[in-house]
Scaffold this motif. Structure first.
Motif, short mmCIF file in Angstrom:
data_model
loop_
_atom_site.label_atom_id
_atom_site.label_comp_id
_atom_site.label_asym_id
_atom_site.label_seq_id
_atom_site.Cartn_x
_atom_site.Cartn_y
_atom_site.Cartn_z
N THR A 50 -30.41 15.29 -4.48
CA THR A 50 -31.41 16.08 -5.20
C THR A 50 -32.57 15.17 -5.57
OG1 THR A 50 -29.71 17.52 -6.16
CG2 THR A 50 -31.87 17.52 -7.23
N CYS A 51 -33.79 15.59 -5.30
CA CYS A 51 -34.95 14.81 -5.74
C CYS A 51 -35.07 14.94 -7.25
CB CYS A 51 -36.22 15.29 -5.04
SG CYS A 51 -37.69 14.35 -5.53
N ARG A 52 -34.86 13.84 -7.97
CA ARG A 52 -34.79 13.88 -9.43
C ARG A 52 -35.98 13.20 -10.10
NH1 ARG A 52 -31.20 11.11 -11.77
NH2 ARG A 52 -31.22 9.45 -10.22
N ASP A 53 -37.01 12.84 -9.33
CA ASP A 53 -38.14 12.10 -9.89
C ASP A 53 -38.82 12.88 -11.02
OD1 ASP A 53 -37.67 10.18 -7.97
OD2 ASP A 53 -39.06 11.09 -6.53
N ASN A 54 -39.07 12.18 -12.13
CA ASN A 54 -39.76 12.78 -13.28
C ASN A 54 -41.26 12.54 -13.11
OD1 ASN A 54 -40.78 13.55 -15.77
ND2 ASN A 54 -39.07 12.67 -16.92
N LYS A 55 -41.99 13.59 -12.77
CA LYS A 55 -43.42 13.45 -12.48
C LYS A 55 -44.25 13.16 -13.72
CE LYS A 55 -43.09 16.34 -8.36
NZ LYS A 55 -43.56 17.54 -7.63
N ALA A 56 -43.65 13.30 -14.90
CA ALA A 56 -44.38 13.00 -16.13
C ALA A 56 -44.62 11.50 -16.31
CB ALA A 56 -43.62 13.55 -17.34
N ALA A 57 -43.90 10.68 -15.53
CA ALA A 57 -44.02 9.22 -15.68
C ALA A 57 -45.43 8.74 -15.38
CB ALA A 57 -43.01 8.52 -14.78
N ALA A 58 -46.05 9.32 -14.34
CA ALA A 58 -47.38 8.85 -13.91
C ALA A 58 -48.41 8.92 -15.03
CB ALA A 58 -47.85 9.67 -12.71
N GLY A 271 -29.01 15.61 3.45
CA GLY A 271 -28.55 15.21 2.13
C GLY A 271 -27.45 16.07 1.57
N GLY A 272 -26.63 16.65 2.45
CA GLY A 272 -25.53 17.50 2.01
C GLY A 272 -25.95 18.90 1.64
N ASN A 273 -27.23 19.22 1.81
CA ASN A 273 -27.74 20.54 1.41
C ASN A 273 -27.90 21.43 2.64
OD1 ASN A 273 -28.13 19.79 -1.42
ND2 ASN A 273 -29.75 18.46 -0.62
N ILE A 274 -26.78 21.96 3.12
CA ILE A 274 -26.81 22.87 4.26
C ILE A 274 -26.09 24.15 3.89
CG2 ILE A 274 -26.90 20.97 5.92
CD1 ILE A 274 -23.98 21.44 6.53
N LEU A 417 -35.58 3.76 1.85
CA LEU A 417 -37.03 3.61 1.96
C LEU A 417 -37.72 4.96 1.86
CD1 LEU A 417 -39.50 1.82 2.48
CD2 LEU A 417 -39.08 2.09 4.93
N LYS A 418 -37.17 5.96 2.53
CA LYS A 418 -37.77 7.30 2.49
C LYS A 418 -37.81 7.85 1.07
CE LYS A 418 -36.99 12.03 4.17
NZ LYS A 418 -36.07 12.90 4.98
N ASN A 419 -36.69 7.76 0.36
CA ASN A 419 -36.65 8.26 -1.02
C ASN A 419 -37.49 7.40 -1.95
OD1 ASN A 419 -34.87 10.29 -0.23
ND2 ASN A 419 -33.07 9.04 -0.66
N GLY A 420 -37.53 6.08 -1.70
CA GLY A 420 -38.32 5.19 -2.54
C GLY A 420 -39.80 5.43 -2.42
N ARG A 421 -40.27 5.78 -1.24
CA ARG A 421 -41.69 6.13 -1.08
C ARG A 421 -42.02 7.39 -1.88
NH1 ARG A 421 -44.33 3.23 2.79
NH2 ARG A 421 -43.15 2.29 4.50
N ARG A 422 -41.07 8.35 -1.87
CA ARG A 422 -41.29 9.58 -2.63
C ARG A 422 -41.32 9.29 -4.13
NH1 ARG A 422 -36.85 12.46 -1.25
NH2 ARG A 422 -37.86 13.42 0.55
N THR A 423 -40.40 8.41 -4.59
CA THR A 423 -40.37 8.07 -6.02
C THR A 423 -41.66 7.36 -6.44
OG1 THR A 423 -37.96 7.93 -6.07
CG2 THR A 423 -39.15 6.69 -7.75
N ASP A 440 -27.12 5.61 -4.78
CA ASP A 440 -25.87 6.28 -4.43
C ASP A 440 -25.75 6.43 -2.92
OD1 ASP A 440 -27.66 8.29 -3.82
OD2 ASP A 440 -26.93 9.72 -5.30
N LEU A 441 -24.84 7.27 -2.49
CA LEU A 441 -24.60 7.52 -1.07
C LEU A 441 -25.87 7.91 -0.33
CD1 LEU A 441 -22.58 8.17 1.29
CD2 LEU A 441 -22.41 10.48 0.33
N TRP A 442 -26.75 8.65 -1.01
CA TRP A 442 -27.92 9.23 -0.35
C TRP A 442 -29.16 8.34 -0.47
CZ3 TRP A 442 -25.92 12.95 2.36
CH2 TRP A 442 -24.80 13.62 1.86
N GLY A 443 -29.02 7.18 -1.12
CA GLY A 443 -30.19 6.33 -1.31
C GLY A 443 -31.12 6.87 -2.38
N ASP A 444 -30.58 7.46 -3.44
CA ASP A 444 -31.37 7.99 -4.55
C ASP A 444 -32.06 6.83 -5.26
OD1 ASP A 444 -32.38 9.27 -6.79
OD2 ASP A 444 -30.57 10.43 -7.17
N THR A 445 -33.37 6.95 -5.48
CA THR A 445 -34.15 5.85 -6.07
C THR A 445 -34.69 6.17 -7.46
OG1 THR A 445 -36.04 6.67 -4.78
CG2 THR A 445 -34.83 4.81 -3.87
#
Length: 702
Positions: A50-58, A271-274, A417-423, A440-445
């Motif tokens: 799950t994309c969990r990035d908190n956009k309020a950080a910026a 990411g397990g979401n099928i 790397l993919k998730n880290g660019r998004r974060t 974690d397993l999915w490379g959550d950043t």
């Protein structure tokens, strides 16, 4: 020393013996009457990505920095918590695959004796017990003898000593067939009886297949299936309900596998979401496990065992350490408690730590090596720590030969790397690759949890990027470096954007930053966030330097705007001078009897105390006996990998070198310019295709 052995069964999971092949893990207790085998699989986690990035950080970073500069750390912590905490706050975590229970009995102990479904211990009063793990073969063996009533026939008399029967159980996790193999024998025919079943706190179903296979499936979290199939020589094998039963066998084999939906390409890619039905995924896992087990069934046990030993020992025999001392005849728990056998305990611990790294890090595994592969049932919350020195320390990988399979990490790094660019983009409006302390397993950043000191400092990408340059330093593999240089660039891009002015007009720093120990505020509260932590500057400076060095190695244009920016920022980072190396301490003090501790870190520490290496302006700086404790009176280490794609052998006594040489493997690329550090002095020399005797480099007076 290459064997862990004990005179009694494990009393709990913490005392069990670990087995693994990089993907599949097992812990064996070795109890004569009721064996409990804890099972795990590296990709069995609590859920999908799950994309969990908190956009309020910026929008809050600048305000947090202003509050810190105004000494209002308490308010800064409040804002940091609210705007950096991920949504939801926690990453997925590793889970256990449950336990395989083996309830042993005899022809005389069929009946259960109480309402807890336990029978009287059929082996009460056993003798000659031994439980061991051979580190040279990665095979766990339990053996014991028991006086029993046996039929007085000529056949049985020839194959037994009076009425005493010796039972032997062997277990290993094979890499070639990718299954757990359990082998049961007895010195008297028709003596093997047991009932097997899977146990797990929650599972969707238990079932059987034909008359020799039991299955457990679970569709919560990452869907998985556990399967066990039995084969007997003589006797009977059948299933009843959820149980697999073996009776009157001369010999028995169990093949056990755990498979998860993560191995399905479509499931992993999404990411397990099928939308596929969980029951269909469980069936797919069962089919995959059955395929593995059928492959193993096609081979004779002795051939399986021989192939397993050859594959494993090829990695284990990469290096060797021998220390002179007492303790060879002691059991492992006696060795741990003895104060007079620390050298032999250090040797055994070093070998066991390498064993664990091989068992957790080799193919068919696909994820970073971690002792979390052995995950007890009921224990949750285990994740990958990105901000540990082990995140970039390649020495354990080199010491075990598993670096040859580290290309398996490419797919995991790609997810990270993919998730880290998004974060980086969503949380900080920045280019590059950002990651926090765990993944974690999915490379959550995104940050995990709400621990201010441990969760909210984005240094994960710096550690991961440095592992790329470390790998190159050891292997000189330009192809690998060229393929993964983008990770170094992306991590440097992020910090080039995120670093802040330190307030003195001449330096930059990471802000906000964590202060693990905390500090007192004027109102009596404690703050765990600060405007600058010198430790962070050291880490980021190392990243910039590694990126610039690797760019030069790859022939990049050093006038490139980004590289120029990294160089300028490197000069502005107040990284201070490197910390002085402290003398090694006795890391074996306080070890538990099963030797499970900070194994991967300590295998590096023990090796580096004898011989270590670092890169220094294109040269390999080699330190010999820089911090070996005085208690290590005499020993030798062979084929130690050093940076520059160099190997070394060292023998010593009473703190001084007896013999030492460095060399390279024939036909390989290696660095030739060396600096040798010994007894606080430096000597420059050069390595050719021939081995270099270090005693010829050092003055005769040394």
């Amino acid at each position: 020393m290459n064997t862990l052995w004990y005179k009694s069964p494990a009393r709990n999971w913490n005392e069990a013996l670990p087995l693994g092949n990089g993907r599949l893990g097992a812990m064996l207790c070795g109890t004569p009457g009721h064996e409990t085998i804890s099972l795990s699989e590296e990709s069995l986690w609590s859920g999908g990505y799950t994309c969990r990035d908190n956009k309020a950080a910026a929008g809050s970073v600048r305000q947090i920095r202003e509050l810190l500069n105004q000494q209002r750390a308490g308010e800064a912590q409040e804002l940091l918590l609210e705007t950096f905490s991920a949504i939801p706050e926690s990453q997925t975590f590793m889970r256990s695959a449950g336990e395989l229970h083996l309830d042993f009995y005899t022809s005389e102990t069929f009946a259960l004796t109480d309402r807890s479904a336990r029978r009287a211990d059929p082996f009460e009063g056993y003798t000659s017990y031994r439980r061991e793990l051979d580190l040279r073969t990665a095979i766990a063996t339990t053996s014991f003898s028991k006086d029993m009533n046996v039929q007085n026939t000529a056949y049985l008399s020839r194959h037994s000593q009076g009425s005493s029967i010796t039972f032997t159980r062997e277990a290993f996790v094979d890499a070639a067939t990718d299954v757990l193999v359990l082998h049961f024998t007895a010195s008297t025919p028709k003596s093997i009886y047991f009932r097997a079943n899977f146990e797990r706190g929650t599972c969707s179903s238990k079932s059987t297949s034909s008359d020799d296979t039991i299955i457990l499936t679970d569709t919560s979290g990452v869907t998985f299936a556990a399967m066990a199939t039995g084969v007997v020589s003589g006797g009977r094998i059948f299933t009843r309900g959820e149980y697999l039963v073996v009776e009157e066998a001369d010999e028995a084999l169990l093949f056990v596998d755990v498979q998860t939906a993560f191995r399905k390409h479509n499931y992993r890619a999404r990411g397990g979401n099928i939308a596929k039905r969980p029951s269909a995924l469980a069936s797919w896992c069962c089919d995959r496990a059955l395929k593995n087990i059928c492959f193993a069934l096609g081979a004779e046990y002795q051939n399986l065992k021989k192939t397993h030993i050859e594959e494993y020992s090829h990695l284990y025999d990469t290096v060797s350490l021998e220390m002179q001392g007492q303790g060879e005849s002691l059991s492992t728990d006696e060795l741990v408690s003895s104060c007079a056998c620390r050298e032999k305990l250090t040797e055994l611990y070093w070998n066991f730590s390498r064993y664990l790294y091989i068992s957790a890090g080799r193919v068919p595994g696909t994820l970073p090596a971690t002792t979390s592969l052995w995950n007890p049932q009921g224990k949750e919350g285990l994740r990958f720590n990105l901000c540990s020195p082990l995140s970039y320390d390649m020495l354990p990988s080199m010491l075990t030969g598993t670096y040859r399979t580290d290309h398996k990490m490419s797919k995991y790094l790609k997810r990270l790397l993919k998730n880290g660019r998004r974060t980086a983009l969503s949380m900080f409006k920045a280019d590059g690759f950002a990651a926090f302390t765990t993944t974690d397993l999915w490379g959550d950043t995104a940050p995990d949890g709400k621990d201010i000191a441990a969760s909210f400092t984005p240094l994960g990408s710096a550690y991961i990027a440095r592992s790329i340059s470390e790998f190159y330093d050891y292997t000189q593999d330009r192809k690998f470096l060229k393929k993964h240089f983008k990770i170094l660039e992306a991590a440097s891009d992020f910090f080039a954007h995120y670093l802040a002015d330190s307030g003195d007009g001449g330096h930059v720093c990471l802000s906000p930053s964590a202060k693990e120990e905390g500090y007192a505020l004027t109102d009596g509260t404690t703050a765990y966030v600060c405007s600058h932590n010198p430790r962070d500057s050291v880490i980021i400076a190392a990243l910039f330097k590694a990126t610039l060095d690797c760019a030069k190695i790859l022939g990049k244009d050093l006038s490139d705007a980004n590289l120029v920016k990294y160089s300028a920022l490197l000069k502005k980072l107040d990284a201070g001078s490197p910390a002085e190396e402290s003398p090694a301490t006795d890391i074996t003090a306080g070890l538990p009897a099963n030797l499970m501790g900070n194994n991967f870190e300590n295998v590096s520490a023990i090796t580096s105390a004898i011989i270590s290496s670092r890169m220094e302006d294109g040269r390999v700086c080699i330190k010999v006996l820089s911090s070996a404790p005085q208690t290590w009176r005499q020993g030798s280490i062979k084929s130690v990998p050093l940076k520059g794609n160099i190997l070394a052998d060292v023998s010593w006594s009473n703190g001084t070198i007896d013999a030492a040489r460095v060399y390279s493997k024939p036909g390989t690329t290696f660095l030739r310019e060396l600096t040798i550090e010994y007894l606080g002095k430096r000597y420059e020399t050069r390595l050719t295709e021939n081995p270099l005797d270090l005693l010829n480099v050092l003055p005769s007076t040394v």
